[in-house]
Design a protein around this motif. Structure first.
Motif, PDB file in Angstrom:
ATOM      1  N   GLY A  76      34.614 -85.689  89.200  1.00  0.00           N
ATOM      2  CA  GLY A  76      35.428 -86.906  89.190  1.00  0.00           C
ATOM      3  C   GLY A  76      34.689 -88.064  88.537  1.00  0.00           C
ATOM      4  N   MET A  77      33.389 -88.189  88.851  1.00  0.00           N
ATOM      5  CA  MET A  77      32.586 -89.235  88.239  1.00  0.00           C
ATOM      6  C   MET A  77      32.473 -89.022  86.735  1.00  0.00           C
ATOM      7  N   ALA A  78      32.357 -87.765  86.296  1.00  0.00           N
ATOM      8  CA  ALA A  78      32.282 -87.465  84.868  1.00  0.00           C
ATOM      9  C   ALA A  78      33.546 -87.940  84.162  1.00  0.00           C
ATOM     10  N   ASP A  79      34.710 -87.716  84.767  1.00  0.00           N
ATOM     11  CA  ASP A  79      35.970 -88.177  84.175  1.00  0.00           C
ATOM     12  C   ASP A  79      35.970 -89.702  84.033  1.00  0.00           C
ATOM     13  N   GLN A  80      35.501 -90.399  85.060  1.00  0.00           N
ATOM     14  CA  GLN A  80      35.469 -91.863  85.019  1.00  0.00           C
ATOM     15  C   GLN A  80      34.503 -92.368  83.954  1.00  0.00           C
ATOM     16  N   ILE A  81      33.328 -91.747  83.867  1.00  0.00           N
ATOM     17  CA  ILE A  81      32.331 -92.164  82.874  1.00  0.00           C
ATOM     18  C   ILE A  81      32.863 -91.918  81.465  1.00  0.00           C
ATOM     19  N   LEU A  82      33.530 -90.781  81.250  1.00  0.00           N
ATOM     20  CA  LEU A  82      34.105 -90.495  79.934  1.00  0.00           C
ATOM     21  C   LEU A  82      35.158 -91.528  79.546  1.00  0.00           C
ATOM     22  N   ALA A  83      36.002 -91.918  80.489  1.00  0.00           N
ATOM     23  CA  ALA A  83      37.017 -92.934  80.205  1.00  0.00           C
ATOM     24  C   ALA A  83      36.346 -94.258  79.842  1.00  0.00           C
ATOM     25  N   HIS A  84      35.327 -94.629  80.598  1.00  0.00           N
ATOM     26  CA  HIS A  84      34.591 -95.867  80.320  1.00  0.00           C
ATOM     27  C   HIS A  84      33.890 -95.782  78.962  1.00  0.00           C
ATOM     28  N   ALA A  85      33.343 -94.628  78.636  1.00  0.00           N
ATOM     29  CA  ALA A  85      32.657 -94.448  77.351  1.00  0.00           C
ATOM     30  C   ALA A  85      33.635 -94.647  76.200  1.00  0.00           C
ATOM     31  N   GLY A  86      34.832 -94.103  76.338  1.00  0.00           N
ATOM     32  CA  GLY A  86      35.835 -94.279  75.300  1.00  0.00           C
ATOM     33  C   GLY A  86      36.184 -95.739  75.095  1.00  0.00           C
ATOM     34  N   ASP A  87      36.341 -96.463  76.205  1.00  0.00           N
ATOM     35  CA  ASP A  87      36.653 -97.892  76.123  1.00  0.00           C
ATOM     36  C   ASP A  87      35.507 -98.667  75.478  1.00  0.00           C
ATOM     37  N   LEU A  88      34.286 -98.417  75.940  1.00  0.00           N
ATOM     38  CA  LEU A  88      33.142 -99.177  75.455  1.00  0.00           C
ATOM     39  C   LEU A  88      32.822 -98.853  73.998  1.00  0.00           C
ATOM     40  N   ALA A  89      32.980 -97.592  73.622  1.00  0.00           N
ATOM     41  CA  ALA A  89      32.695 -97.196  72.241  1.00  0.00           C
ATOM     42  C   ALA A  89      33.647 -97.888  71.262  1.00  0.00           C
ATOM     43  N   GLY A  90      34.847 -98.188  71.710  1.00  0.00           N
ATOM     44  CA  GLY A  90      35.811 -98.862  70.846  1.00  0.00           C
ATOM     45  C   GLY A  90      35.763-100.374  70.926  1.00  0.00           C
ATOM     46  N   ASP A  91      34.815-100.905  71.691  1.00  0.00           N
ATOM     47  CA  ASP A  91      34.708-102.355  71.885  1.00  0.00           C
ATOM     48  C   ASP A  91      33.658-102.927  70.941  1.00  0.00           C
ATOM     49  N   PRO A  92      34.073-103.700  69.930  1.00  0.00           N
ATOM     50  CA  PRO A  92      33.096-104.239  68.976  1.00  0.00           C
ATOM     51  C   PRO A  92      32.161-105.281  69.587  1.00  0.00           C
ATOM     52  N   THR A  93      32.472-105.757  70.795  1.00  0.00           N
ATOM     53  CA  THR A  93      31.605-106.751  71.435  1.00  0.00           C
ATOM     54  C   THR A  93      30.604-106.106  72.401  1.00  0.00           C
ATOM     55  N   ALA A  94      30.598-104.777  72.509  1.00  0.00           N
ATOM     56  CA  ALA A  94      29.665-104.091  73.413  1.00  0.00           C
ATOM     57  C   ALA A  94      28.233-104.405  72.999  1.00  0.00           C
ATOM     58  N   THR A  95      27.408-104.688  73.997  1.00  0.00           N
ATOM     59  CA  THR A  95      26.016-105.044  73.724  1.00  0.00           C
ATOM     60  C   THR A  95      25.124-103.809  73.786  1.00  0.00           C
ATOM     61  N   ALA A  96      23.937-103.936  73.210  1.00  0.00           N
ATOM     62  CA  ALA A  96      22.973-102.832  73.249  1.00  0.00           C
ATOM     63  C   ALA A  96      22.625-102.437  74.682  1.00  0.00           C
ATOM     64  N   PRO A  97      22.358-103.398  75.598  1.00  0.00           N
ATOM     65  CA  PRO A  97      22.079-102.992  76.985  1.00  0.00           C
ATOM     66  C   PRO A  97      23.245-102.246  77.636  1.00  0.00           C
ATOM     67  N   GLN A  98      24.471-102.657  77.352  1.00  0.00           N
ATOM     68  CA  GLN A  98      25.630-101.948  77.905  1.00  0.00           C
ATOM     69  C   GLN A  98      25.678-100.513  77.383  1.00  0.00           C
ATOM     70  N   LEU A  99      25.423-100.357  76.098  1.00  0.00           N
ATOM     71  CA  LEU A  99      25.467 -99.023  75.493  1.00  0.00           C
ATOM     72  C   LEU A  99      24.321 -98.147  75.999  1.00  0.00           C
ATOM     73  N   ARG A 100      23.129 -98.732  76.193  1.00  0.00           N
ATOM     74  CA  ARG A 100      22.006 -97.951  76.746  1.00  0.00           C
ATOM     75  C   ARG A 100      22.315 -97.502  78.176  1.00  0.00           C
ATOM     76  N   TYR A 101      22.882 -98.402  78.977  1.00  0.00           N
ATOM     77  CA  TYR A 101      23.256 -98.060  80.346  1.00  0.00           C
ATOM     78  C   TYR A 101      24.285 -96.924  80.340  1.00  0.00           C
ATOM     79  N   LEU A 102      25.285 -97.052  79.462  1.00  0.00           N
ATOM     80  CA  LEU A 102      26.300 -96.005  79.351  1.00  0.00           C
ATOM     81  C   LEU A 102      25.668 -94.674  78.938  1.00  0.00           C
ATOM     82  N   ALA A 103      24.756 -94.713  77.974  1.00  0.00           N
ATOM     83  CA  ALA A 103      24.104 -93.477  77.522  1.00  0.00           C
ATOM     84  C   ALA A 103      23.347 -92.814  78.664  1.00  0.00           C
ATOM     85  N   ALA A 104      22.685 -93.603  79.498  1.00  0.00           N
ATOM     86  CA  ALA A 104      21.955 -93.043  80.644  1.00  0.00           C
ATOM     87  C   ALA A 104      22.917 -92.394  81.634  1.00  0.00           C
ATOM     88  N   ARG A 105      24.058 -93.053  81.920  1.00  0.00           N
ATOM     89  CA  ARG A 105      25.037 -92.476  82.852  1.00  0.00           C
ATOM     90  C   ARG A 105      25.670 -91.221  82.261  1.00  0.00           C
TER      91      ARG A 105
END
Length: 112
Positions: free
Chosen positions: A49-78
């Motif tokens: 269930g957590m994997a599904d949530q993280i994947l959904a968040h990853a899709g949203d963040l990957a398409g966000d041009p305002t995403a910051t490097a720390p946000q992307l690093r945190y996402l990559a770790a999760r």
């Protein structure tokens, strides 16, 4: 949880969704109906269930041009943690398919 009881059931050891205290794979020997099996089923369900949530968040963040490097690093770790969990679940389930060769007996537990 190491149990000294042996049910005598001729079943494949199950790779559990957690590791031993020193990081080794943890296996369960039993018929798949005991308490530890039920706990492992619940843990796997939560991890998937957590994997599904993280994947959904990853899709949203990957398409966000305002995403910051720390946000992307945190996402990559999760994502890495989640992929590790899902990979272990897939190995565990694959090992228990008919004709599969099991990965070993490190950290073996037995169900009462």
């Amino acid at each position: 949880m190491h149990h000294s009881h042996d049910t005598g059931a001729a079943t494949r050891p199950r790779l559990l969704p957690w590791s031993t205290s020193d990081g080794r794979p943890c296996y369960l020997v039993g018929d798949g109906t005991g308490h530890v099996s039920r706990v492992a089923d619940r843990v796997e369900s939560v991890q998937l269930g957590m994997a599904d949530q993280i994947l959904a968040h990853a899709g949203d963040l990957a398409g966000d041009p305002t995403a910051t490097a720390p946000q992307l690093r945190y996402l990559a770790a999760r994502l890495a943690e989640s992929l590790r969990d899902v990979s272990r679940i897939a190995r565990s389930r694959g090992d228990r398919l008919p004709g599969a060769r099991n990965g070993g007996d490190f950290g073996e537990e037995r169900e009462a």
